[in-house]
Design a protein around this motif. Sequence first.
Motif, PDB file in Angstrom:
ATOM      1  N   SER A 111       0.821  -1.217   0.000  1.00 56.23           N
ATOM      2  CA  SER A 111       0.000   0.000   0.000  1.00 56.23           C
ATOM      3  C   SER A 111       0.850   1.260   0.000  1.00 56.23           C
ATOM      4  O   SER A 111       0.466   2.278  -0.589  1.00 56.23           O
ATOM      5  N   GLU A 112       1.991   1.224   0.662  1.00 55.03           N
ATOM      6  CA  GLU A 112       2.832   2.413   0.784  1.00 55.03           C
ATOM      7  C   GLU A 112       3.741   2.636  -0.419  1.00 55.03           C
ATOM      8  O   GLU A 112       4.455   3.634  -0.472  1.00 55.03           O
ATOM      9  N   THR A 113       3.727   1.723  -1.371  1.00 56.98           N
ATOM     10  CA  THR A 113       4.602   1.873  -2.531  1.00 56.98           C
ATOM     11  C   THR A 113       3.851   1.938  -3.859  1.00 56.98           C
ATOM     12  O   THR A 113       4.474   1.858  -4.917  1.00 56.98           O
ATOM     13  N   CYS A 114       2.525   2.087  -3.815  1.00 56.83           N
ATOM     14  CA  CYS A 114       1.780   2.214  -5.064  1.00 56.83           C
ATOM     15  C   CYS A 114       0.739   3.319  -4.947  1.00 56.83           C
ATOM     16  O   CYS A 114       0.342   3.690  -3.839  1.00 56.83           O
ATOM     17  N   GLY A 115       0.327   3.875  -6.063  1.00 53.02           N
ATOM     18  CA  GLY A 115      -0.600   5.001  -6.099  1.00 53.02           C
ATOM     19  C   GLY A 115      -2.025   4.605  -5.774  1.00 53.02           C
ATOM     20  O   GLY A 115      -2.410   3.435  -5.876  1.00 53.02           O
ATOM     21  N   GLY A 116      -2.824   5.609  -5.390  1.00 59.62           N
ATOM     22  CA  GLY A 116      -4.189   5.362  -4.969  1.00 59.62           C
ATOM     23  C   GLY A 116      -5.077   4.782  -6.055  1.00 59.62           C
ATOM     24  O   GLY A 116      -5.983   3.997  -5.768  1.00 59.62           O
ATOM     25  N   MET A 117      -4.833   5.121  -7.330  1.00 56.87           N
ATOM     26  CA  MET A 117      -5.709   4.671  -8.406  1.00 56.87           C
ATOM     27  C   MET A 117      -5.537   3.188  -8.730  1.00 56.87           C
ATOM     28  O   MET A 117      -6.424   2.570  -9.310  1.00 56.87           O
ATOM     29  N   ILE A 118      -4.386   2.609  -8.374  1.00 59.01           N
ATOM     30  CA  ILE A 118      -4.154   1.189  -8.682  1.00 59.01           C
ATOM     31  C   ILE A 118      -3.910   0.358  -7.432  1.00 59.01           C
ATOM     32  O   ILE A 118      -3.715  -0.852  -7.527  1.00 59.01           O
ATOM     33  N   ARG A 119      -3.934   0.998  -6.263  1.00 62.61           N
ATOM     34  CA  ARG A 119      -3.600   0.292  -5.026  1.00 62.61           C
ATOM     35  C   ARG A 119      -4.531  -0.896  -4.794  1.00 62.61           C
ATOM     36  O   ARG A 119      -4.090  -1.999  -4.453  1.00 62.61           O
ATOM     37  N   GLY A 120      -5.826  -0.693  -4.977  1.00 67.72           N
ATOM     38  CA  GLY A 120      -6.776  -1.771  -4.758  1.00 67.72           C
ATOM     39  C   GLY A 120      -6.514  -2.955  -5.668  1.00 67.72           C
ATOM     40  O   GLY A 120      -6.528  -4.114  -5.226  1.00 67.72           O
ATOM     41  N   THR A 121      -6.261  -2.678  -6.929  1.00 63.37           N
ATOM     42  CA  THR A 121      -6.017  -3.756  -7.894  1.00 63.37           C
ATOM     43  C   THR A 121      -4.776  -4.556  -7.531  1.00 63.37           C
ATOM     44  O   THR A 121      -4.792  -5.795  -7.555  1.00 63.37           O
ATOM     45  N   LEU A 122      -3.694  -3.857  -7.171  1.00 64.00           N
ATOM     46  CA  LEU A 122      -2.442  -4.548  -6.882  1.00 64.00           C
ATOM     47  C   LEU A 122      -2.538  -5.383  -5.612  1.00 64.00           C
ATOM     48  O   LEU A 122      -2.036  -6.510  -5.562  1.00 64.00           O
ATOM     49  N   VAL A 123      -3.188  -4.854  -4.573  1.00 65.85           N
ATOM     50  CA  VAL A 123      -3.331  -5.629  -3.343  1.00 65.85           C
ATOM     51  C   VAL A 123      -4.284  -6.801  -3.569  1.00 65.85           C
ATOM     52  O   VAL A 123      -4.079  -7.891  -3.035  1.00 65.85           O
ATOM     53  N   CYS A 124      -5.325  -6.600  -4.385  1.00 64.91           N
ATOM     54  CA  CYS A 124      -6.231  -7.709  -4.705  1.00 64.91           C
ATOM     55  C   CYS A 124      -5.518  -8.804  -5.490  1.00 64.91           C
ATOM     56  O   CYS A 124      -5.879  -9.983  -5.393  1.00 64.91           O
TER      57      CYS A 124
END
Length: 491
Positions: A111-124
Amino acid sequence: MWTAPLRGKYLVWAITACCCQGFLLLGYDQGVMSGIIGANNQFGKDFGNPDPTTQGTIVAIYDIGCAVGSLMTFFWGESIGRKRMIMAGAVTMLVGTGNGFNSSSIPVYQSETCGGMIRGTLVCLNSTVTIIGLVIAYWLDYGMSYVSGPAQWRLPIGFQAVFALCLFLQVLVLPDSPRWCMAHGRKEEGVRILAQLEDRDSIDDPVVIEKCREIEVSLAQESAGGPFRYRELLQGGPLGNIRRICLCIGINVMQQFTGSNMINYLAPVVYQNTMGLTRNLSLILGGFTSVTYMIASFIPLWTVDRFGRRVLLMTSATGLSVCFIIASILLSVGTKSAAYGATAMVFIFQIFLGIGYLPIPWLYPAEISTTRIRARGSAISSFFNWMCVFAVVEMTPPAIANIGWRVFIIFAIFNALWVPLVYIFFPETKGLELEDVDHIFEMGGITGGVWSSPGGRTVERRRIARDTEDLQENEKGAVEVRIDAAGKGDQ
C-alpha cells in the motif's frame, strides 16, 4: 544494501511480484492440511488416527503461530521496517511455519509503494495469488494421496520452503517503504525511493516534491504529540485512531466468520461428513472448489477500484448468506440429489467470497491507518484474523460431527449481519492517496465520512480548499516580493 536498479512501473511490478510471492506462500499453507487430515491415510497412521477435535487442533495450531508472528510485528514491526519484517518472515517460513510476519507487513509495504488509483487492484492481486497457492496445495495433496509412506504428507508440508526462499531473494533487492524511511529520519533515502517509484530523474522534480510535501505534512500532524505511545491507539480526536483500529479488527473478524476457512481448510471433510460423499470424490471436489475460488479471485482486479470497497463487501456478504441458507435447506432434505445441489451452493459461495471478503480485509486496514500507526494497525488486525481462523478451524470438525449441515446456518446468520455493519460504519477509500484518507476521519464520530465521502467527495472538497489556500499564499508571497522590489527601486 544493494537494490535492483528499477524505476516507475517496473519497480512497482517488482514489489507486487514480491508481495504476491508472500501471499502465494500464505495460500499454500492455508490449503496444504485439508487433503492430509480426516482420512485413513499415512498421516492418520503416523499420528494415531486423530479424532475430529484433534484434527481441528492440528490444523488450527498453525494459526496460533501466525497470530504470535502478528503480535511480534505489532510491537516491533514499526521500528524494524517493512522490508526487514518480510525478510524475517521468509526466514521463519524456511525453518517452520507461521505466516504472521508476512501477513502483517506485506499489505502495508504494498500500500505504501503504489498510487491510490491502482492500489486496490495490486493488493487484490495478492489475494488472487493466495488462492493459486491454495490450488497448488489441494492438487499436490490429491496427487500425493496415491503415494504410500511418510512422503505422502511430508512432501506437501515441506514444499513451502521453495516459496519462502523465493520470497527472501526477491525482497532482498527491493527498496523499503518511502513513507517508513521518512518517518524514521531517513528523508534522503525516502525521497530517492519516491523518485524511483514515480520514474523521475531528479529528487527535485515537482511531482516528487509534491509527494514528499504531502507525506511530511501528514507525518507532522501525526507526530505533533511527540514519540509514539501505545495509548494513542485508543485516542479519538481528528485522527480517529480508535475508530481506525476498530475498523481494522472488525473487517478481519468479519472475514473469518463468513465461514470461508471452514471451506478452505476443511473442504474434503465438509463434503464427506455433511453431504455423505466418498473420500476420493470429496478430495476431487475440494480441488475444484479451490479452482472456482481462484477464478473468482480475478474479478476484484477489475472491480475493486471501479465500484469501491463497500459495494463489494455488501454484495459478497449477501451472496454468502444466501448460499449457506440454500445449502442448509437442501441438506435438510437428506437425499443424494439435494446433497449435490448443496455442493453447487458451496461452489457459488466461493465466487461471492472471491469478489469481496477474500481481498478487501487484506487491503482495507493499511488504507485507513495513518503512517504512524499503519504497521501496528495491520499487525493487530492480522492477529485477530489468525485468532479467528484458529477459532473457526478448531470448532468446525467437532461442530460438523455433532450438528452436521446445521453449522451452515450459523455462518449464514453472521454473513447477513455484515451487510448493515459495512453500510453503517465502513467509509469508502477507492481512488484516494493514503494521506487523503485522513480527511474522512476528521469529521469525527463513529460514522463520520461514511456517507458523505464515497468516491472521495469530502476529500476532494478538502483538497480543493487546500490547493486554493496554497494558491492564495503563493499569490500573497508574489505580491510581497513585487512590493519589496518596488521599494528597493525607489531607493
